[in-house]
Design an enzyme around this catalytic site. Structure first.
Site, PDB file in Angstrom:
ATOM      1  N   GLU A 164       0.797  -1.228   0.000  1.00  0.00           N
ATOM      2  CA  GLU A 164       0.000   0.000   0.000  1.00  0.00           C
ATOM      3  C   GLU A 164       0.830   1.279   0.000  1.00  0.00           C
ATOM      4  O   GLU A 164       0.752   2.086   0.938  1.00  0.00           O
ATOM      5  CB  GLU A 164      -0.954   0.008   1.201  1.00  0.00           C
ATOM      6  CG  GLU A 164      -1.975  -1.103   1.181  1.00  0.00           C
ATOM      7  CD  GLU A 164      -3.008  -1.001   2.280  1.00  0.00           C
ATOM      8  OE1 GLU A 164      -4.024  -1.707   2.195  1.00  0.00           O
ATOM      9  OE2 GLU A 164      -2.803  -0.209   3.238  1.00  0.00           O
ATOM     10  N   GLU A 364      -5.633  -8.530   0.791  1.00  0.00           N
ATOM     11  CA  GLU A 364      -6.284  -8.163   2.059  1.00  0.00           C
ATOM     12  C   GLU A 364      -7.747  -7.886   1.794  1.00  0.00           C
ATOM     13  O   GLU A 364      -8.095  -7.212   0.829  1.00  0.00           O
ATOM     14  CB  GLU A 364      -5.679  -6.901   2.699  1.00  0.00           C
ATOM     15  CG  GLU A 364      -4.310  -7.048   3.298  1.00  0.00           C
ATOM     16  CD  GLU A 364      -3.825  -5.757   3.955  1.00  0.00           C
ATOM     17  OE1 GLU A 364      -4.682  -4.941   4.381  1.00  0.00           O
ATOM     18  OE2 GLU A 364      -2.606  -5.555   4.037  1.00  0.00           O
TER      19      GLU A 364
END
Length: 468
Positions: A164, A364
């Site tokens: 991320e 995720e």
């Protein structure tokens, strides 16, 4: 709904959120932030112990196996593995820990998916050089990556450079929810380029060093299509620019080796374009990822900003778009995030149609709520049906995307065991496995039994799942 043969059912975590600080010789930025401002963290809970994975991993892995977790995405801590950042000299205690951990995972039947950087910049490098603002730090990251590949290349089949990177921009350089809490749009632009460069350098090093035939290297990106609040041209234009900044800024260089030309033109016209050499751009152009990890939690809805971007103001990416809250949305109120499973289908189709149908997986996806003890029965079991519903509904949309031809080969829940979540600490619990942080007693939640059935049968169980 039967998923493809070989579909990987896993869970995700990270070193700084699970290991604790045992035998670490350096602080990362979160260690430093907690040491200097503990009141910034929910209930004053810091990263010293987290889920005690450093000591408990043999037992933790057995619990994960009972939850049907066949692969675990985790990270190496730069601040644990490397003794001297400038030379890349390895800290032997840290190296031995990860070697033992990966060997135990393999023996347990849990495949390691290893990320090199998960928000945890060494504090010394942040303070001395400015972290990702510095291209010298990019070179130091390359040295760290090389050592990791040399040490564990024979143990690891799936490597990832970053987790991320957009959150690094948002948290550290734009919106002040991660240390060093800088608000500097132009610096965030340079950081974005430097992270893309660091990833490319690590990929180049991987191909130079790796001798593990079949091993791959990728990147973990938090993606969501930018949805316009209306069909008005101004809202659609806001969504176009938001898509470029939020998704394509990292997605396109990682897969195609180029930056979106319209975003480059916009940044250039605003006089905030990154500093880059031709050699650096060539390096990015020649080192793409093999597979993509996609983290998805909530949609990103935008509308035109209240103030024109032509106004006299400090440059920030969101001078071009404003976040929009959909009226009547279904929301995880504890987190403030809209629940919108269809975005996972839209992501699947976008990867197929815009990015060459690169191999990818959901790295995720999950739901965390506060005060989860309110759903515990008299025997200590957490009946987290809301988590089962969340995963089920997202997997329905993912299944639709796969049936439409998107090349998705796995789904990783966030997370295996309740872990420490940055400044929110343990405010919201995401695990399939409960962790009593006062005693470190860990027990399966209802969702763990649901996930175990899903993993072993490869068929989506119903939401009205009954415990065995």
């Amino acid at each position: 709904m039967k998923f493809p043969e070989g579909f990987v059912w896993g869970a995700a975590s990270s070193g700084p959120q699970s290991e604790g600080n045992f035998n670490k010789i350096h602080q990362n930025v979160f260690d430093y932030w907690y040491a200097t401002e503990p009141g910034e963290f929910f209930q004053g809970v810091g990263p010293d112990l987290t889920s005690n994975f450093y000591n408990d991993y043999p037992n933790d892995l057995q619990l994960m196996k009972k939850a049907g977790i066949k692969a675990l995405r985790l990270s190496i801590q730069w601040s644990r593995l490397i003794q001297d950042f400038e030379t890349g000299t390895v800290n032997q205690a840290g190296a031995d820990f990860y070697r033992r951990l990966f060997a135990t995972m393999k023996a347990t039947g849990i495949e390691p998916y290893v990320t090199l950087f998960h928000f945890d910049m060494p504090a010394d490098l942040q303070h001395q050089y400015g972290g990702w603002q510095s291209k010298h730090v990019v070179s130091l990251f390359e040295k760290y990556a090389k050592e990791a590949f040399k040490l564990y290349g024979n143990q690891i089949n799936h490597w990832f450079t970053f987790n991320e990177p957009k959150v690094i921009l948002d948290g550290q350089y734009l919106y002040q929810f991660h240390y060093p809490k800088i608000v500097d749009g132009p610096s965030a632009v340079q950081v974005a380029f430097n992270i893309n460069l660091a990833s490319a350098k690590a990929i180049a090093a991987f191909h130079q060093i790796n001798t593990n035939v079949g091993a791959t290297i990728g990147m973990i990106l938090n993606l969501t299509p930018a949805y316009a609040a209306s069909e008005k041209p101004c809202d659609k234009e806001a969504a176009r620019i938001a898509e470029l900044w939020t998704n394509d800024l990292f997605l396109q260089p990682a897969i195609r080796g180029t930056f979106p030309s319209s975003l480059v033109d916009l940044l250039k016209s605003d006089h905030v374009l990154w500093n880059a050499t031709g050699a650096e751009l060539d390096l990015i152009a020649n080192n793409q990822i093999d597979e993509l990890g996609v983290n998805y939690y909530h949609p990103f809805r935008v509308e035109a900003p209240d103030v024109s971007p032509k106004s006299l103001q400090d440059w920030m990416p969101d001078i071009y778009f404003k976040e929009y809250q959909m009226p009547g949305r279904i929301e995880n109120v504890d987190r403030g995030w809209e629940i919108y499973p269809k975005a996972l289908y839209d992501i699947a189709i976008s990867i197929k149609e815009r990015f060459g149908n690169i191999p990818w997986f959901v790295s995720e996806n999950g739901m965390g709520v506060s005060r989860e003890d309110r759903f515990m029965d008299d025997y200590g079991m957490v009946h987290d049906d809301y988590r089962i519903d969340f995963m089920h509904d997202h997997l329905v949309e993912l299944f639709r995307g796969i049936k439409a031809g998107s090349n998705c080969h796995g789904y990783f829940a966030w997370t295996a065991i309740d872990n420490w979540s940055w400044k929110n600490a343990y405010r919201n619990r995401y695990g399939l496995i409960r962790n009593n942080i006062h005693t470190q007693e860990k027990t399966l939640k209802k969702s763990a039994y649901w996930f175990n059935q899903l993993s072993h049968q490869n068929i989506l169980p119903p939401t009205n799942f009954k415990l065995p």
